[in-house]
Design an enzyme around this catalytic site. Structure first.
Site, PDB file in Angstrom:
ATOM      1  N   HIS A   3       8.295   7.725   0.919  1.00 50.39           N
ATOM      2  CA  HIS A   3       8.709   6.841   2.000  1.00 50.39           C
ATOM      3  C   HIS A   3       9.638   7.622   2.932  1.00 50.39           C
ATOM      4  O   HIS A   3      10.203   8.652   2.541  1.00 50.39           O
ATOM      5  CB  HIS A   3       9.425   5.610   1.444  1.00 50.39           C
ATOM      6  CG  HIS A   3       8.488   4.642   0.794  1.00 50.39           C
ATOM      7  ND1 HIS A   3       8.845   3.865  -0.280  1.00 50.39           N
ATOM      8  CD2 HIS A   3       7.202   4.313   1.074  1.00 50.39           C
ATOM      9  CE1 HIS A   3       7.837   3.093  -0.623  1.00 50.39           C
ATOM     10  NE2 HIS A   3       6.821   3.366   0.174  1.00 50.39           N
ATOM     11  N   ASP A  23      -2.092   5.705   1.335  1.00 50.74           N
ATOM     12  CA  ASP A  23      -1.904   5.265  -0.053  1.00 50.74           C
ATOM     13  C   ASP A  23      -3.237   4.814  -0.645  1.00 50.74           C
ATOM     14  O   ASP A  23      -3.550   5.096  -1.807  1.00 50.74           O
ATOM     15  CB  ASP A  23      -0.904   4.106  -0.133  1.00 50.74           C
ATOM     16  CG  ASP A  23       0.494   4.478   0.325  1.00 50.74           C
ATOM     17  OD1 ASP A  23       0.820   5.682   0.312  1.00 50.74           O
ATOM     18  OD2 ASP A  23       1.255   3.572   0.690  1.00 50.74           O
ATOM     19  N   HIS A  75       3.653  -1.868   4.126  1.00 49.02           N
ATOM     20  CA  HIS A  75       2.425  -1.697   3.346  1.00 49.02           C
ATOM     21  C   HIS A  75       2.694  -1.822   1.843  1.00 49.02           C
ATOM     22  O   HIS A  75       2.015  -1.215   1.030  1.00 49.02           O
ATOM     23  CB  HIS A  75       1.767  -0.354   3.685  1.00 49.02           C
ATOM     24  CG  HIS A  75       2.626   0.837   3.355  1.00 49.02           C
ATOM     25  ND1 HIS A  75       3.807   1.111   3.995  1.00 49.02           N
ATOM     26  CD2 HIS A  75       2.455   1.826   2.457  1.00 49.02           C
ATOM     27  CE1 HIS A  75       4.333   2.207   3.490  1.00 49.02           C
ATOM     28  NE2 HIS A  75       3.531   2.659   2.550  1.00 49.02           N
ATOM     29  N   ARG A 128      -0.409   0.200  -9.716  1.00 48.26           N
ATOM     30  CA  ARG A 128      -1.296  -0.459 -10.676  1.00 48.26           C
ATOM     31  C   ARG A 128      -2.428   0.463 -11.093  1.00 48.26           C
ATOM     32  O   ARG A 128      -2.763   0.571 -12.273  1.00 48.26           O
ATOM     33  CB  ARG A 128      -1.864  -1.750 -10.072  1.00 48.26           C
ATOM     34  CG  ARG A 128      -2.747  -2.535 -11.031  1.00 48.26           C
ATOM     35  CD  ARG A 128      -3.323  -3.790 -10.404  1.00 48.26           C
ATOM     36  NE  ARG A 128      -4.156  -3.525  -9.246  1.00 48.26           N
ATOM     37  CZ  ARG A 128      -5.424  -3.084  -9.303  1.00 48.26           C
ATOM     38  NH1 ARG A 128      -5.990  -2.851 -10.473  1.00 48.26           N
ATOM     39  NH2 ARG A 128      -6.112  -2.867  -8.214  1.00 48.26           N
ATOM     40  N   ASP A 146      11.358   4.357  -1.684  1.00 46.12           N
ATOM     41  CA  ASP A 146      12.653   3.865  -1.220  1.00 46.12           C
ATOM     42  C   ASP A 146      12.760   2.397  -1.618  1.00 46.12           C
ATOM     43  O   ASP A 146      12.191   1.533  -0.953  1.00 46.12           O
ATOM     44  CB  ASP A 146      12.757   4.021   0.292  1.00 46.12           C
ATOM     45  CG  ASP A 146      14.075   3.508   0.853  1.00 46.12           C
ATOM     46  OD1 ASP A 146      14.947   3.097   0.056  1.00 46.12           O
ATOM     47  OD2 ASP A 146      14.224   3.516   2.088  1.00 46.12           O
ATOM     48  N   GLY A 165       0.923   6.658   4.918  1.00 42.83           N
ATOM     49  CA  GLY A 165       0.836   5.507   4.022  1.00 42.83           C
ATOM     50  C   GLY A 165       0.482   4.200   4.719  1.00 42.83           C
ATOM     51  O   GLY A 165      -0.478   3.533   4.340  1.00 42.83           O
ATOM     52  N   ASP A 213      -0.142  -2.117  -0.649  1.00 50.80           N
ATOM     53  CA  ASP A 213      -0.835  -0.854  -0.927  1.00 50.80           C
ATOM     54  C   ASP A 213      -0.073  -0.040  -1.959  1.00 50.80           C
ATOM     55  O   ASP A 213      -0.661   0.594  -2.838  1.00 50.80           O
ATOM     56  CB  ASP A 213      -1.005  -0.028   0.351  1.00 50.80           C
ATOM     57  CG  ASP A 213      -1.835  -0.718   1.409  1.00 50.80           C
ATOM     58  OD1 ASP A 213      -2.635  -1.603   1.053  1.00 50.80           O
ATOM     59  OD2 ASP A 213      -1.666  -0.378   2.594  1.00 50.80           O
TER      60      ASP A 213
END
Length: 139
Positions: free
Chosen positions: A8, A60, A87, A96, A80, A55, A90
């Site tokens: 980030h 991402d 996002h 996950r 961060d 991202g 995402d």
């Protein structure tokens, strides 16, 4: 090994410094990164990096697609936690997918130190077998 580097905005300097400190280890692997992060790391180190979109523009998700194809072996994602990310869904999906495919994920400097040292000592060599056999989450 295929390694993704993501950060980030408020963590980009930290990741650039981290990769610079461990440049000799990262140089032994195939590196992937989201847009600006990859550019900043390349400019600081000269390392070859396959860059994707930033991202918020889908980077991402592009890296997530590589995870879903079992083509990524480790992720260094300096997040961060104090700044809202537009996002965030995402980001959550990427985390996950790392859990689904048993991909080691470092989201901060402390875990990154352990992951890079384990990578250097060959402790992630099991990923080669998992990738070849298409193993997902131990199955």
């Amino acid at each position: 090994m295929n390694i993704a580097l993501i950060a980030h905005d408020q963590k980009k300097n930290d990741l650039v410094q981290f990769v610079t400190a461990y440049q000799a280890i990262f140089a032994k692997h195939t590196l992937h990164a989201t847009g600006t992060t990859g550019l900043r790391i390349h400019e600081a180190t000269g390392l070859s990096i396959t860059r994707y979109q930033s991202g918020p523009l889908g980077g991402d998700q592009e890296i997530g697609a590589l995870i879903a194809k079992n083509q990524m072996d480790a992720i260094f994602f300096f997040r961060d936690p104090l700044t809202a990310q537009p996002h965030e869904p995402d980001v959550s999906a990427l985390v996950r997918l790392c859990d689904v495919y048993s991909i080691p994920l470092a989201t901060n400097m402390g875990t990154a130190e352990l992951l890079i040292r384990g990578l250097d000592e060959g402790l992630l060599d099991w990923r080669n077998i998992a990738r070849e056999k298409g193993v997902r989450n131990g199955k």
